[in-house]
Write an enzyme that holds these catalytic residues in place. Sequence first.
Site, mmCIF file in Angstrom:
data_model
loop_
_atom_site.group_PDB
_atom_site.id
_atom_site.type_symbol
_atom_site.label_atom_id
_atom_site.label_comp_id
_atom_site.label_asym_id
_atom_site.label_seq_id
_atom_site.Cartn_x
_atom_site.Cartn_y
_atom_site.Cartn_z
ATOM 1 N N ASP A 7 0.807 -1.230 0.000
ATOM 2 C CA ASP A 7 0.000 0.000 0.000
ATOM 3 C C ASP A 7 0.835 1.273 0.000
ATOM 4 O OD1 ASP A 7 -2.231 -1.643 0.106
ATOM 5 O OD2 ASP A 7 -2.299 -1.609 2.299
ATOM 6 N N GLN A 45 1.894 -6.052 -3.213
ATOM 7 C CA GLN A 45 2.387 -6.183 -1.831
ATOM 8 C C GLN A 45 3.708 -5.407 -1.684
ATOM 9 O OE1 GLN A 45 1.249 -9.496 -3.383
ATOM 10 N NE2 GLN A 45 -0.644 -8.517 -2.800
ATOM 11 N N LYS A 75 1.890 2.213 -5.023
ATOM 12 C CA LYS A 75 2.422 1.663 -6.284
ATOM 13 C C LYS A 75 1.483 1.960 -7.452
ATOM 14 C CE LYS A 75 2.357 -2.387 -4.345
ATOM 15 N NZ LYS A 75 2.033 -2.036 -2.952
HETATM 16 P P1 GDP Z 1 -0.753 0.446 -3.516
HETATM 17 O O1 GDP Z 1 -1.389 -0.829 -3.073
HETATM 18 O O2 GDP Z 1 0.708 0.464 -3.272
HETATM 19 O O3 GDP Z 1 -1.104 0.815 -4.931
HETATM 20 O O4 GDP Z 1 -1.378 1.576 -2.579
HETATM 21 P P2 GDP Z 1 -2.940 1.732 -2.167
HETATM 22 O O5 GDP Z 1 -3.703 2.191 -3.348
HETATM 23 O O6 GDP Z 1 -3.419 0.514 -1.489
HETATM 24 O O7 GDP Z 1 -2.830 2.841 -1.045
HETATM 25 C C1 GDP Z 1 -2.261 4.061 -1.304
HETATM 26 C C2 GDP Z 1 -3.316 5.155 -1.039
HETATM 27 O O8 GDP Z 1 -2.685 6.412 -0.958
HETATM 28 C C3 GDP Z 1 -4.317 5.302 -2.168
HETATM 29 O O9 GDP Z 1 -5.555 5.657 -1.638
HETATM 30 C C4 GDP Z 1 -3.755 6.439 -3.005
HETATM 31 O O10 GDP Z 1 -4.757 7.148 -3.709
HETATM 32 C C5 GDP Z 1 -3.159 7.296 -1.953
HETATM 33 N N1 GDP Z 1 -1.969 8.076 -2.356
HETATM 34 C C6 GDP Z 1 -0.956 7.736 -3.169
HETATM 35 N N2 GDP Z 1 -0.018 8.702 -3.193
HETATM 36 C C7 GDP Z 1 -0.462 9.677 -2.372
HETATM 37 C C8 GDP Z 1 0.074 10.925 -1.939
HETATM 38 O O11 GDP Z 1 1.162 11.333 -2.308
HETATM 39 N N3 GDP Z 1 -0.671 11.640 -1.048
HETATM 40 C C9 GDP Z 1 -1.886 11.214 -0.587
HETATM 41 N N4 GDP Z 1 -2.533 11.972 0.284
HETATM 42 N N5 GDP Z 1 -2.412 10.043 -0.977
HETATM 43 C C10 GDP Z 1 -1.708 9.282 -1.842
HETATM 44 P P1 IMO Z 2 -0.947 -4.113 -2.274
HETATM 45 O O1 IMO Z 2 -0.494 -4.653 -3.603
HETATM 46 C C1 IMO Z 2 -0.937 -4.551 2.040
HETATM 47 C C2 IMO Z 2 -1.154 -8.633 3.600
HETATM 48 C C3 IMO Z 2 -2.400 -9.073 4.318
HETATM 49 C C4 IMO Z 2 -1.807 -10.064 5.291
HETATM 50 C C5 IMO Z 2 -0.719 -10.735 4.472
HETATM 51 C C6 IMO Z 2 -1.125 -12.044 3.842
HETATM 52 O O2 IMO Z 2 -2.224 -3.350 -2.352
HETATM 53 O O3 IMO Z 2 0.158 -3.343 -1.641
HETATM 54 P P2 IMO Z 2 -2.698 -12.703 1.813
HETATM 55 O O4 IMO Z 2 -4.149 -12.451 1.557
HETATM 56 O O5 IMO Z 2 -1.811 -12.123 0.737
HETATM 57 O O6 IMO Z 2 -2.387 -14.133 2.094
HETATM 58 O O7 IMO Z 2 -2.366 -11.899 3.172
HETATM 59 O O8 IMO Z 2 -0.368 -9.796 3.465
HETATM 60 N N1 IMO Z 2 -1.372 -8.089 2.233
HETATM 61 C C7 IMO Z 2 -1.261 -6.803 1.915
HETATM 62 N N2 IMO Z 2 -1.011 -5.729 2.692
HETATM 63 N N3 IMO Z 2 -1.050 -4.417 0.708
HETATM 64 C C8 IMO Z 2 -1.282 -5.481 -0.080
HETATM 65 O O9 IMO Z 2 -1.296 -5.411 -1.417
HETATM 66 C C9 IMO Z 2 -1.435 -6.749 0.526
HETATM 67 N N4 IMO Z 2 -1.680 -7.987 0.051
HETATM 68 C C10 IMO Z 2 -1.627 -8.809 1.125
HETATM 69 O O10 IMO Z 2 -3.027 -7.994 4.974
HETATM 70 O O11 IMO Z 2 -1.191 -9.378 6.342
HETATM 71 MG MG MG Z 3 -2.924 -1.528 -1.816
#
Ligand code: GDP
Ligand code: IMO
Ligand code: MG
Length: 434
Positions: free
Chosen positions: A12, A219, A15
């Site tokens: 999260d 991840q 990416k």
């Molecule tokens: P990913 O799984 O790595 O793609 O990340 P996620 O989408 O799960 O979580 C990142 C969150 O942060 C999302 O809601 C994005 O819209 C938000 N985000 C990404 N870059 C920024 C930033 O620079 N500032 C803020 N406030 N939010 C961001």
């Molecule tokens: P993105 O791509 C954050 C975590 C789960 C759990 C562990 C194992 O959005 O960054 P699983 O269902 O994969 O067997 O869960 O990994 N997890 C993540 N945490 N971002 C993710 O994906 C995740 N995908 C799995 O919360 O701790």
């Molecule tokens: Mg994510």
Amino acid sequence: MNIAVLGAQWGDEGKGKIVDLLTPNFSIVARYQGGHNAGHTVYVNRRKFVLRLLPSGILHDGITCVIGNGVVVDPQALFAEIDELKKAGIAIGDRLVISDKAHLILPYHRELDLLSEARRGERKIGTTSRGIGPAYEDKIARRGVRVGDLANTGSLAEAVRHNVDARNRIIAESKMDAEQVLADLAAFWKRMGPWVTDVSLFLARARAARRSIMFEGAQGTLLDIDHGTYPYVTSSNATTGGVCTGLGIPPRAIDGVIGVAKAYTTRVGEGPLPTELTGEIGNRLRESGQEFGAVTGRPRRCGWYDAVAVRYAVRVNGLDALALTKLDVLDGMRELQICTSYRCNGATLTEFPGEIAQLAACEPVYESVPGWTSPTAGVRRFADLPRDAQRYIARLEELTGVPAAILSTGSGREDTIIREDSVASRWGLELITA
Ligand code: GDP
Ligand code: IMO
Ligand code: MG
């Protein structure tokens, strides 16, 4: 130029945003591991998209998106995602390529995921309950069903009947009907078939034709099955090595690696998080960073930036640069802490420990730095960032040993700085928002 973009923390990191905004610089975007446990959020003109299985390049016209053999594919989740995009006016057409060697997540994998978590009790992982772990288990145990198997109805029926029967015996209350599973798979194959191919060959030909590729990780490094905080990890290789095995490409096909890291730390699910803040500051980060899971909606655990963990990600992945995201979330905090080492049983650790009990015993050693009062939110030039924000970034670069070549100051595509004279601009990466 073929560049990998992957998570340098616990997932999260942002990416999806980074991959989406860099996509116009490439011809192909390829996912190499994970499944629909990923939730990659992209905002386009304030409209929110969450990509799970489809690479985050899919929102751009003319980009080919690849799902590699290292990915586990739940066909139902894939089509739900495709249909959702279609409703939003995004057509997939022939822009999708799926590996015939990718393993399938079948309905019994989801049941087994829940069962395994329930049986672990206190020691549960906190999985996304998408069946990811059990599908990879079947792959490693050599009884999995691969996408390409769907073409061969005879051997497929035998494998599915055998697997469903075995699962029904493990899960006493399960009465899964193998014939129903097979009927669903036949319908999926009708729709999926045209996209399925030998991805390794496809990418080799693409490279020969000088098409550039971005490899998108799901991840993060610390959730990697080998290099993460085992057993509190996911079941695939999120690190650079996964790019080669998950797509069938040689290491030299990777010209550079960008690690995405937040300006602080989050984690969702169980397992140690040395810099975790459980009090008011943690809540503040969660609220202003909107730290709730993109897939499960679970609140994310929040903490200060952990330079020990990110330095480890630099080493394991060979990161050339960081994309540092969510700087704006720190806006208005008077003082910030950066974890520079750990104290563990009386010793100082500067390298990330490989053993979970040791990590759990680690206390962060912090360095205090001043925060900034004027906002970074939406700032698009490095020179326009508050001086203390610039200093914070410089200190993180010093501690991790790599440049923060890309900075993110908001969730929109435009809220991004690709720094001049950085490795990213030397690679020719530009912010193309038109
Ligand atoms: P990913 O799984 O790595 O793609 O990340 P996620 O989408 O799960 O979580 C990142 C969150 O942060 C999302 O809601 C994005 O819209 C938000 N985000 C990404 N870059 C920024 C930033 O620079 N500032 C803020 N406030 N939010 C961001
Ligand atoms: P993105 O791509 C954050 C975590 C789960 C759990 C562990 C194992 O959005 O960054 P699983 O269902 O994969 O067997 O869960 O990994 N997890 C993540 N945490 N971002 C993710 O994906 C995740 N995908 C799995 O919360 O701790
Ligand atoms: Mg994510």
